[in-house]
Enzyme design. Sequence first.
Site, PDB file in Angstrom:
ATOM      1  N   HIS A  24      79.864  26.877 -24.966  1.00 52.70           N
ATOM      2  CA  HIS A  24      79.860  27.585 -23.676  1.00 52.70           C
ATOM      3  C   HIS A  24      79.472  29.059 -23.854  1.00 52.70           C
ATOM      4  O   HIS A  24      80.197  29.960 -23.418  1.00 52.70           O
ATOM      5  CB  HIS A  24      81.225  27.450 -22.975  1.00 52.70           C
ATOM      6  CG  HIS A  24      81.115  27.636 -21.482  1.00 52.70           C
ATOM      7  ND1 HIS A  24      81.836  26.898 -20.569  1.00 52.70           N
ATOM      8  CD2 HIS A  24      80.363  28.480 -20.737  1.00 52.70           C
ATOM      9  CE1 HIS A  24      81.534  27.286 -19.348  1.00 52.70           C
ATOM     10  NE2 HIS A  24      80.633  28.249 -19.432  1.00 52.70           N
ATOM     11  N   ARG A  67      77.615  22.664 -16.199  1.00 53.15           N
ATOM     12  CA  ARG A  67      78.992  22.204 -16.354  1.00 53.15           C
ATOM     13  C   ARG A  67      78.976  20.793 -16.931  1.00 53.15           C
ATOM     14  O   ARG A  67      78.143  19.953 -16.544  1.00 53.15           O
ATOM     15  CB  ARG A  67      79.713  22.184 -14.990  1.00 53.15           C
ATOM     16  CG  ARG A  67      80.094  23.549 -14.456  1.00 53.15           C
ATOM     17  CD  ARG A  67      81.191  24.233 -15.275  1.00 53.15           C
ATOM     18  NE  ARG A  67      81.619  25.507 -14.746  1.00 53.15           N
ATOM     19  CZ  ARG A  67      81.143  26.705 -15.127  1.00 53.15           C
ATOM     20  NH1 ARG A  67      80.200  26.784 -16.047  1.00 53.15           N
ATOM     21  NH2 ARG A  67      81.632  27.819 -14.614  1.00 53.15           N
TER      22      ARG A  67
END
Length: 315
Positions: free
Chosen positions: A278, A230
Amino acid sequence: MAPVVLFAGNIEKRGAYGEHLPAAAAAAGIEIDLRLDPADADPAAVDYIILAPDGPVTDFAPYTRLGGILNLWAGVEAALGLELPRDVPLVRMVEDGLTLGMIDYVTGHVLRHHLDIDRYIGTAPIAEWELDYPPLARDRTVGILGLGALGGACARHLAGHGFRVIGWSRGAKEIPGVECRSGAQALDQTIAEAEILVLLLPLTKATRRILDATRIALMPLGACLVNAARGPLIDHRALMQALNAGRLRHATLDVYDVEPMPPDDPYWVHPRVTITPHIASVTRPETASQAIVAQIARHRRGEPFLHVVDRARGY
Ligand SMILES: NC(=O)c1ccc[n+]([C@@H]2O[C@H](COP(=O)([O-])OP(=O)(O)OC[C@H]3O[C@@H](n4cnc5c(N)ncnc54)[C@H](OP(=O)(O)O)[C@@H]3O)[C@@H](O)[C@H]2O)c1
């Protein structure tokens, strides 16, 4: 009676889960009453919700019969931001497709940095016959922060390839071939030894900006970073400074503070940064359906779910 299972994922995934969940249930020999649209289910009759935090269900109060909420994502910080019923277990996604995809991504980028592949391909390949052999994998130290479903699998894989792998987690772990460490002091030591550092920690109160300026300064000169977890794990200003100063050789970043990353973010054009949007790994409907059905089957047998989120810890 077959349990009512509501797929509350994104609309475009309904087709895939509509195919794979019944197939997985049939293969496991259990019956499920699958509803793909919340409008087709009486909330008070739903036994399990398969949840995407950005999916169609936002008010959970009418779902009074739930035995479990099965998150489609491995990361649970978004799910924990919802008003979920406190007394219903929240289960995070652990499934083979997601794990294998992460092993591929991390291994690919670790090998790239290990072999310094960028030096030989890309916009300015070498123009001189210079014999500069990389060390063997066994002479290269890879550090992995987070030794859970994903970090543990990557650590095992990289150790199997021959790297010296040091890993760090909250609790003590034993992974064959991996030097497992825990505790605050071990974190700094692990960062200081890792020539290639891989982040696979969840985002929690305890891990936000864990790779801050002080810890980035501990990284060995010329080290590379791979963040597949993250964005907010990192102090990005400090990372940028270390990259600009040439202290760090390269950062492969898959995750960011804001996603999609804004067009004016300096990472986009930084020569020492590789941006992937991502895509390190994703929950795959076929294998995820098998994992979901296995969880429901456990629960129907009266066994606890695996991978239940500890809400106080945040993962
Ligand atoms: N980029 C992508 O495409 C992508 C895809 C999937 C997942 N992810 C990210 O990857 C993360 C990891 O997934 P996972 O399934 O491996 O999670 P996991 O199984 O929950 O593992 C988390 C690991 O981090 C450790 N940890 C957590 N908090 C810690 C702390 N404060 N100090 C030290 N260690 C700590 C845990 O330690 P213990 O083992 O001691 O509990 C565990 O080893 C997810 O949370 C998600 O954010 C990214």
